[in-house]
Each structure stands twice: as C-alpha cells, then as structure tokens.
Design an enzyme around this catalytic site. Sequence first.
Site, PDB file in Angstrom:
ATOM      1  N   ASN A 270      50.540 -57.921  34.233  1.00  0.00           N
ATOM      2  CA  ASN A 270      51.494 -58.494  34.995  1.00  0.00           C
ATOM      3  C   ASN A 270      51.763 -59.566  33.226  1.00  0.00           C
ATOM      4  O   ASN A 270      51.751 -60.156  32.914  1.00  0.00           O
ATOM      5  CB  ASN A 270      51.409 -59.679  35.656  1.00  0.00           C
ATOM      6  CG  ASN A 270      51.772 -60.869  36.133  1.00  0.00           C
ATOM      7  OD1 ASN A 270      53.000 -60.172  35.589  1.00  0.00           O
ATOM      8  ND2 ASN A 270      51.486 -61.843  36.938  1.00  0.00           N
TER       9      ASN A 270
ATOM     10  N   GLU B 273      56.381 -54.697  37.024  1.00  0.00           N
ATOM     11  CA  GLU B 273      58.013 -54.625  36.890  1.00  0.00           C
ATOM     12  C   GLU B 273      58.644 -55.272  37.641  1.00  0.00           C
ATOM     13  O   GLU B 273      59.570 -56.156  37.806  1.00  0.00           O
ATOM     14  CB  GLU B 273      59.163 -53.221  36.831  1.00  0.00           C
ATOM     15  CG  GLU B 273      58.768 -52.453  35.416  1.00  0.00           C
ATOM     16  CD  GLU B 273      59.364 -50.756  35.700  1.00  0.00           C
ATOM     17  OE1 GLU B 273      59.956 -50.715  36.790  1.00  0.00           O
ATOM     18  OE2 GLU B 273      59.169 -50.611  35.058  1.00  0.00           O
TER      19      GLU B 273
ATOM     20  N   ASP C 192      45.197 -64.716  38.905  1.00  0.00           N
ATOM     21  CA  ASP C 192      44.060 -64.498  40.046  1.00  0.00           C
ATOM     22  C   ASP C 192      45.045 -64.017  41.057  1.00  0.00           C
ATOM     23  O   ASP C 192      44.993 -63.423  41.988  1.00  0.00           O
ATOM     24  CB  ASP C 192      43.777 -66.451  41.413  1.00  0.00           C
ATOM     25  CG  ASP C 192      43.137 -67.027  39.801  1.00  0.00           C
ATOM     26  OD1 ASP C 192      42.226 -65.998  39.008  1.00  0.00           O
ATOM     27  OD2 ASP C 192      42.907 -68.440  40.192  1.00  0.00           O
TER      28      ASP C 192
ATOM     29  N   GLU D 147      46.709 -59.070  43.914  1.00  0.00           N
ATOM     30  CA  GLU D 147      47.926 -57.431  44.402  1.00  0.00           C
ATOM     31  C   GLU D 147      46.658 -56.494  44.166  1.00  0.00           C
ATOM     32  O   GLU D 147      46.779 -55.808  44.918  1.00  0.00           O
ATOM     33  CB  GLU D 147      48.299 -57.719  42.833  1.00  0.00           C
ATOM     34  CG  GLU D 147      49.835 -58.044  44.126  1.00  0.00           C
ATOM     35  CD  GLU D 147      50.898 -57.482  43.059  1.00  0.00           C
ATOM     36  OE1 GLU D 147      50.804 -56.572  42.268  1.00  0.00           O
ATOM     37  OE2 GLU D 147      51.975 -58.275  42.523  1.00  0.00           O
TER      38      GLU D 147
ATOM     39  N   ARG E 219      52.648 -76.888  36.049  1.00  0.00           N
ATOM     40  CA  ARG E 219      52.771 -76.676  36.878  1.00  0.00           C
ATOM     41  C   ARG E 219      51.610 -77.640  38.488  1.00  0.00           C
ATOM     42  O   ARG E 219      52.560 -77.588  38.873  1.00  0.00           O
ATOM     43  CB  ARG E 219      53.717 -75.407  38.031  1.00  0.00           C
ATOM     44  CG  ARG E 219      52.724 -74.044  38.821  1.00  0.00           C
ATOM     45  CD  ARG E 219      54.013 -72.574  38.368  1.00  0.00           C
ATOM     46  NE  ARG E 219      52.980 -71.875  38.681  1.00  0.00           N
ATOM     47  CZ  ARG E 219      51.690 -71.218  38.218  1.00  0.00           C
ATOM     48  NH1 ARG E 219      52.013 -70.782  36.985  1.00  0.00           N
ATOM     49  NH2 ARG E 219      51.072 -70.015  39.030  1.00  0.00           N
TER      50      ARG E 219
END
Length: 567
Positions: free
Chosen positions: A163, A196, A223, A228, A336
């Site tokens: 990712n 992607e 995580d 996924e 965040r």
Amino acid sequence: MEKQPSVLTSLLLVKSRLFEVTLNRTLLTWKEVQLRRKKVSGNISSRLRFGFCLANALHRTRGITAGVHSVPVSEIIAVRETEVDKETKDEGKWQKMSHITTETNLCAFTVSYVEKTGQHRWRCSNMTFFCSDETICQQWVRKLKEQLSLLTCRPKHLLVYINPYGGKQQGKQIYEHKVAQLFTLASISTDVIVTEHANHARDHLKTQADLRKYDGIICVGGDGMFSEVVHGLIARTQSDSGVDLNDSQAKLAQCNLRIGIIPAGSTDCICYATVGVNDPVTSALHIIVGDTQPMDVCSVHNHNTFLKYSVSLLGYGFYGDVLTDSERNRWMGPARYDFSGFKTFLSHHYYEGTISFLPATNTLGSPRDSSRCRSGCYVCQHRVKDISPIKWGGGDVNENESEGEWKVIKGKFLAINAASMSCACPRSPKGLSPAAHLADGTTDIILVRKCSRLNFLRHLLRHTSKDDQFDLTFVEVYRVKKFKFTPNHCDSEFSNIRDVRENAFGQICRDHPSCDCTPVNSNWNCDGEILEHAAIEVGVHCQLIKLFARGIEENPPFEEDVSSFAV
Ligand SMILES: CCCCCCCCCCCCC/C=C/[C@@H](O)[C@H](COP(=O)(O)O)NC(=O)CCCCC
Ligand SMILES: Nc1ncnc2c1ncn2[C@@H]1O[C@H](COP(=O)(O)OP(=O)(O)O)[C@@H](O)[C@H]1O
Ligand SMILES: [Ca+2]
C-alpha cells in the site's frame, strides 16, 4: 556419493583469530581458540598453517576455548562462498591477502544469520569463515545448504502487496530499501503488486491470484492493509470450500497460506502484538525463517448479512468516534489519531445499548491475569479445541446446554471494546487488553460505562503505564466466545449518514442536524474500518489464520516483572 559426517568440525579463521567451528543438526557454533603456547603472530597464512598444525593437539586440550558464539540452524538466512580478494580488500589489515591466497588456496564462506539486538528487534548479521583449502570450504557450504534445505517451513515464493499510501506513505521505499534484498539473499522469489486503490489487494486475492504458486502472502502497510489481505484470503478459502459467508453460524475453513506483515502503517498493532516491535527488517526475517503464529478471527454479521472480519479491535463509542473523525484527516498521517483522540475525548459522548455475550468458560486464562500471551503460549496451545456452530441468544438470557449461559448488560457506555488480542502498539505497549491471547478462541469485551471526563482520562492514561486500566468502578472486562450488541435506537433510523450535518467538533449529530447534542449511535471501528451497522453479532473463530510470526519472545521491555505462560 561420499557420505558426509553428521557433525562437521573445523579450525577456521574469523577475522584474524582462530576458531573451532562446529555444525550439528541444530546449531552452528564457533569458539575462539586461545593457545597457551607462544602467541601466534605473523600474517594470516602463517596463523592458519600454525592453527592447522595444532588441530590434533587441540583435541588433547592443549588449547582453551573462549568467546563461544552459536546460531540455531533455523535462524541462518543464507550461506555463500565468498571471494577472498573482495572480502579482504574491505579489511584494511589484511591488505596482502591476494598474494597469500595464491600461495595457500585460502578461501572463505559467509553465513548470514539472525542477530537479536534487544527489544524484540532482529538484524541480519554476516560472519565470514576462512578455510585453509577449497575442499573444506565447499564441504561447509554444501553441508550448511543441505541443512537449510531441510527447513521446509521456509517460504520460497511470496505474493507481496504494497500500500503506497499507508502510514507516512513510505510503503514502497520500506519494501525496496529494507526488505527486497533480504528476500533475495534468502533465495525467496516474489511477485509484487503495488496497490492502485483501496480493496485492490482484497479483490485480487478473492478472485484472481493463483494461490497455488505461493507459500505466503505479504502485505506492506498498516492494520487496514492487513485486514484487506485477511478478507481476501478468508473469502477465497471459504468460496473454495463452499462456505456461505453470510451464514453467521457457519464453521469457517482454516486458511493455510501464512500472511506476513511488513509494518508501514499508522498503528501497526497486529505486527506489534505478534512480533513485539513494528520494525520492517525484523518482520522480514520472521518471514524468511518461516515462523508460524496462528490467530483468532472474529466474524461480524448484522442479522444474516456478513459485514467484516476483525482480528484486533472492534470498538464502539470512543474508538469508533476517533476513527470516524480521523478518516477526514488522513492527510495528517499517523498523527490523525492523536488529533481525533483529543477531540473525541473532549466531546465525551456516551451511547446506550445492550450487550449480550457468551462467557468463555473452558479456557485457561482470564482478562485480569498478570501473565501474558508469549511465544509458545500455554493458554493458546490448550485452547478449547473447536468452536461449536454459532447460535445467537434471543436477546434476554438464553440458556443453551452445550454453550452455557448468555449474560446481558444494558447501559450507557463511553466505550465498548472487543479485543481479540492485546492490541499492544507503540501508543500503548501493553495494549487495550494486556492479558488477551492471540489464538485462544476468545475475545475480551471491555465496557467503559458513562463516567466523568476525569475518570475516563484516568482510564485512558492507564493504557500507557503499569497501572491496571480495568481496576476502576466504571470499567468491566469479560472474556467471551460470542457477543451481540443492540443499540437503543435501531440502525435503520440512522443508516444514511450523508443526510446528517456535523457539529463544531466534526461529530455527526444524527437526530438534530443543526445542534451540538450527542449523536444517538456511534460507529464500530473494526480493525480501522468503519462498519455500516451499529447492531452486530460477533463470533470468534479460533486460529482461523496464520501469520509469519512466533508471538512475542521473552519479557517485553515495559513489563520486566511479569511472569509468562510461555513454556
Ligand atoms: C491520553 C492518552 C490516551 C492513550 C490511549 C491509548 C490507547 C491506544 C490503544 C490503541 C489500540 C489500537 C487498536 C488497533 C486499531 C487499529 O486497527 C486501527 C487502524 O489502524 P491503521 O490501519 O494502522 O490506521 N487504529 C485505530 O483505530 C487507532 C486508535 C487510536 C486511538 C487513540
Ligand atoms: N493504493 C491505495 N490507494 C488508496 N487506499 C488504499 C490503497 N491501497 C490500500 N488502501 C487502503 O488504505 C487503507 C489504510 O491502509 P493502511 O496500510 O492500513 O494504512 P494506515 O495504517 O495509515 O491506515 C486501507 O483500508 C486500505 O484498504
Ligand atoms: Ca483471542
């Protein structure tokens, strides 16, 4: 073919010192030989010649040994013949080696192995052994390679998903600079897919990937990325076995392919809780040596519709609200969560609902144990063998002969958490439920009832210290096999969150769009994904998946005094 001895022993040189090197079925050991006789001086050639002349004498204990090093064969990464010229050019003090080499046929081999550098961190170290002649060198390389080839748990071909947008968006660089060369060194071939879009890895695994080609699947990310891959692999395995995912009572087929995590995310809790550290090189080495750690998976349904799987945290209230808010601030990266955590703490929302659960009765552990799930965990090895088909309680207490008694708790909660593992992570090194187990077939439900802000802060702060976060009157913890949550206000009333507005803190107020009042329902944070229903049924599937990990070894740095169940 000439039969090789089962134990190989030679006098070899490491740097400029003489070592007795031994390889048996499990260990490679090198002991420095300090000769009592006159000091051995001169160049490498004369040292080696001297050493070999003394070989027999050594067996009659004319030498003493000091500085013993050993490496389990299972932690050797690779072995290769080394060009003496090249190696010695790097060592300033052996500048004249090329001349000596031609004279003595000196040759060398290099062993790459796992070095444990503390705090659960592993590194790849190299040791070059110099031999007096080529035959000995080749014999060592052959024998070591032969031993490595017997380690059938090691992966040879891996499917890697990266990712590029996880965590600090370093996934690709982390893989290319820290991991790829280690896989090459260990002769592991890879097919690499840089994702992607979200769910690229999940869908590829579900329908396209030729899984027969691989010995494991690697995800580079956090995580969410792991989740996924878990979803893709479980879905594929169930479809191959004809299991209906929407059937909440179905017994799921175990996934045989192991999953490896190269941490490059924001929380990295699954990596941290299974390895002890979120370090890409350490994780790559656990993959290379072929470690295996089984793990529980929770299936989450809404009536008879499958929603998600969870392996770490299912959190309603506080952790659900943190996640909902943090998704709007993804650009901040891992920070965040701190920002949204602070905002959510200030908003101090509580939620009403009913939680029913089936306590885990046949397990050895409890959530208040001082022992921890560690490598070779006794509790996980002595789990209840099989989860019976899931039967859901009707809401009130439901007696079921085979399963035991459902317990029902109705109330106002700041947080309802289900931790299927400790959820240890850099933010909280002991985790949400420090005594939870990776593979015991249970999850720990933590209920934080409505309390003052100050009390809630005390509870939160205890996640970062040695103090017990459960030892508070408004906190309860239960170890369960199944649970069900029903919010006081049913989902369908509030299902379309696009219709609602946000208050000053960015919190969604669903029933009064223009005011600041408390939203009636929270969202479930399911391993970092938001669930679309508040009403859920959850069942734990014991050891459904396997990771390239071995659980946390020895006592962790933050809890030196804690005894362990490890055997
Ligand atoms: C005032 C001090 C408060 C300290 C409280 C610390 C408690 C932290 C426990 C965190 C448990 C995290 C469990 C894992 C959750 C992840 O699945 C999820 C997604 O991770 P990722 O894919 O890497 O983004 N992470 C979170 O939900 C973050 C929770 C952070 C809460 C502050
Ligand atoms: N190429 C991509 N573009 C956008 N999102 C992606 C991509 N690949 C994966 N994702 C999604 O990104 C989300 C977060 O990924 P993760 O690696 O867990 O990072 P973080 O820990 O920062 O949340 C996951 O839910 C995953 O589905
Ligand atoms: Ca568990």
